[in-house]
Design a protein around this motif. Sequence first.
Motif, short mmCIF file in Angstrom:
data_model
loop_
_atom_site.label_atom_id
_atom_site.label_comp_id
_atom_site.label_asym_id
_atom_site.label_seq_id
_atom_site.Cartn_x
_atom_site.Cartn_y
_atom_site.Cartn_z
N ALA A 1 0.87 -1.11 -0.20
CA ALA A 1 0.13 0.09 0.03
C ALA A 1 0.81 1.18 0.26
N LEU A 2 2.06 1.34 0.81
CA LEU A 2 2.80 2.38 0.72
C LEU A 2 3.55 2.57 -0.48
N GLU A 3 4.09 1.36 -1.22
CA GLU A 3 4.54 1.57 -2.47
C GLU A 3 3.56 2.11 -3.58
N ALA A 4 2.42 1.65 -3.47
CA ALA A 4 1.41 2.17 -4.18
C ALA A 4 1.26 3.51 -4.18
N THR A 5 1.31 4.27 -2.89
CA THR A 5 1.28 5.63 -2.67
C THR A 5 2.39 6.48 -3.22
N ARG A 6 3.73 5.77 -3.07
CA ARG A 6 4.77 6.25 -3.69
C ARG A 6 4.72 6.31 -5.28
N ARG A 7 4.24 5.26 -5.83
CA ARG A 7 4.05 5.58 -7.05
C ARG A 7 2.86 6.50 -7.63
N ALA A 8 2.06 6.66 -6.85
CA ALA A 8 0.93 7.48 -7.14
C ALA A 8 1.32 8.97 -7.11
N VAL A 9 2.27 9.38 -6.09
CA VAL A 9 2.65 10.84 -6.29
C VAL A 9 4.02 10.99 -6.83
N THR A 10 4.44 9.89 -7.75
CA THR A 10 5.80 10.31 -8.39
C THR A 10 5.53 11.24 -9.55
N GLY A 11 6.46 12.15 -9.83
CA GLY A 11 6.36 12.94 -10.89
C GLY A 11 5.61 14.39 -10.81
N HIS A 12 5.32 14.56 -9.86
CA HIS A 12 4.78 15.88 -9.51
C HIS A 12 4.75 16.21 -8.02
N GLU A 13 4.43 17.66 -7.83
CA GLU A 13 4.58 18.17 -6.63
C GLU A 13 3.41 17.62 -5.93
N VAL A 14 3.50 17.07 -4.61
CA VAL A 14 2.11 16.67 -3.90
C VAL A 14 1.93 17.57 -2.73
N THR A 15 0.73 17.65 -2.55
CA THR A 15 0.11 18.44 -1.40
C THR A 15 0.05 17.50 -0.21
N LEU A 16 0.20 18.05 1.10
CA LEU A 16 0.02 17.27 2.35
C LEU A 16 -1.56 16.51 2.18
N ARG A 17 -2.47 17.33 1.65
CA ARG A 17 -3.93 16.72 1.40
C ARG A 17 -3.94 15.74 0.54
N GLU A 18 -3.35 15.65 -0.58
CA GLU A 18 -3.25 14.49 -1.48
C GLU A 18 -2.65 13.28 -0.61
N LEU A 19 -1.53 13.66 -0.08
CA LEU A 19 -0.79 12.50 0.63
C LEU A 19 -1.40 11.79 1.75
N LEU A 20 -2.20 12.70 2.46
CA LEU A 20 -3.00 11.86 3.56
C LEU A 20 -4.28 11.13 2.97
N ALA A 21 -4.83 11.91 1.76
CA ALA A 21 -5.77 10.92 1.28
C ALA A 21 -5.22 9.51 0.47
N HIS A 22 -4.13 9.62 0.07
CA HIS A 22 -3.50 8.15 -0.49
C HIS A 22 -3.04 7.33 0.82
N VAL A 23 -2.45 7.67 1.74
CA VAL A 23 -1.80 6.69 2.89
C VAL A 23 -3.01 6.35 3.80
N GLY A 24 -4.06 6.98 3.83
CA GLY A 24 -5.00 6.59 4.85
C GLY A 24 -4.61 6.41 6.14
N GLU A 25 -5.58 5.99 7.01
CA GLU A 25 -5.42 5.45 8.46
C GLU A 25 -4.10 4.70 8.57
N GLN A 26 -3.82 3.63 7.60
CA GLN A 26 -2.66 2.88 8.05
C GLN A 26 -1.51 3.47 8.19
N GLY A 27 -1.21 4.74 7.17
CA GLY A 27 0.20 5.46 7.02
C GLY A 27 0.16 6.47 8.25
N LEU A 28 -1.10 6.67 8.70
CA LEU A 28 -1.28 7.90 9.92
C LEU A 28 -0.74 7.09 11.26
N LEU A 29 -1.16 5.76 11.26
CA LEU A 29 -1.08 4.62 12.39
C LEU A 29 0.55 4.36 12.62
#
Length: 221
Positions: free
Chosen positions: A16-44
């Motif tokens: 899931a974390l690797e999928a998030t990394r790929r999803a935000v590759t190649g462009h500037e990412v906002t904190l809102r977008e990053l939180l939406a990708h990582v979900g609760e598991q990333g925050l935990l």
Amino acid sequence: MTAVQFRNPEVRLSEALEATRRAVTGHEVTLRELLAHVGEQGLLVFCAILAMPFLLPVTLPFMSTALGLPMLLIGIAVVLNRVPWLPSRLLDHALPSATVQHVLERATRAADRFEHLVRPRLLALTDSALANSIHGVVLVIAVLVLMAPLPLVPFANTLPAAGVILLCLGMAERDGVLILLGQLVTLVATAFVGSLLWLAARAGSDPLAAWKQLTDFLQSL
């Protein structure tokens, strides 16, 4: 506010974390977008990392407040099934792409190391928003106990920190065994720290005197 969901138990956290990394590759990412990708598991997972310094027998003054507040926000977010409240200006601020990639890459490697010990079990404990909110309430209690003003008392922070780590990893990996263990440790930590605070009040707000009273009492048993 953006709703976040626990991951599919058939997908490993590292994946899931690797999928998030790929999803935000190649462009500037906002904190809102990053939180939406990582979900609760990333925050935990992040919350568990913040709790790790407290596993030392004695922690430094003010450390529980500095690290405890972000953990408290994450716990409240789990209760509400929402990303932690942050100002829109901060959520929409662009993060350095290289830094985000590096952090996600390291988090992926770390998750891959412990996944052989933590795995989805007792999924009924994490299959509903209500169940997850209840676990979030216990997490908030564990963080509040950790933040109790007893910085120089041995193990006063260690027990609640262990509860926080077990709860966070259990919820992140949907491991019901770890969640139950984390709830048990939190219960013991609450009783222990509550006793210290009560003894400190009787000893004139001196936590070290309270610790001495407690050890004397235990030795007399």
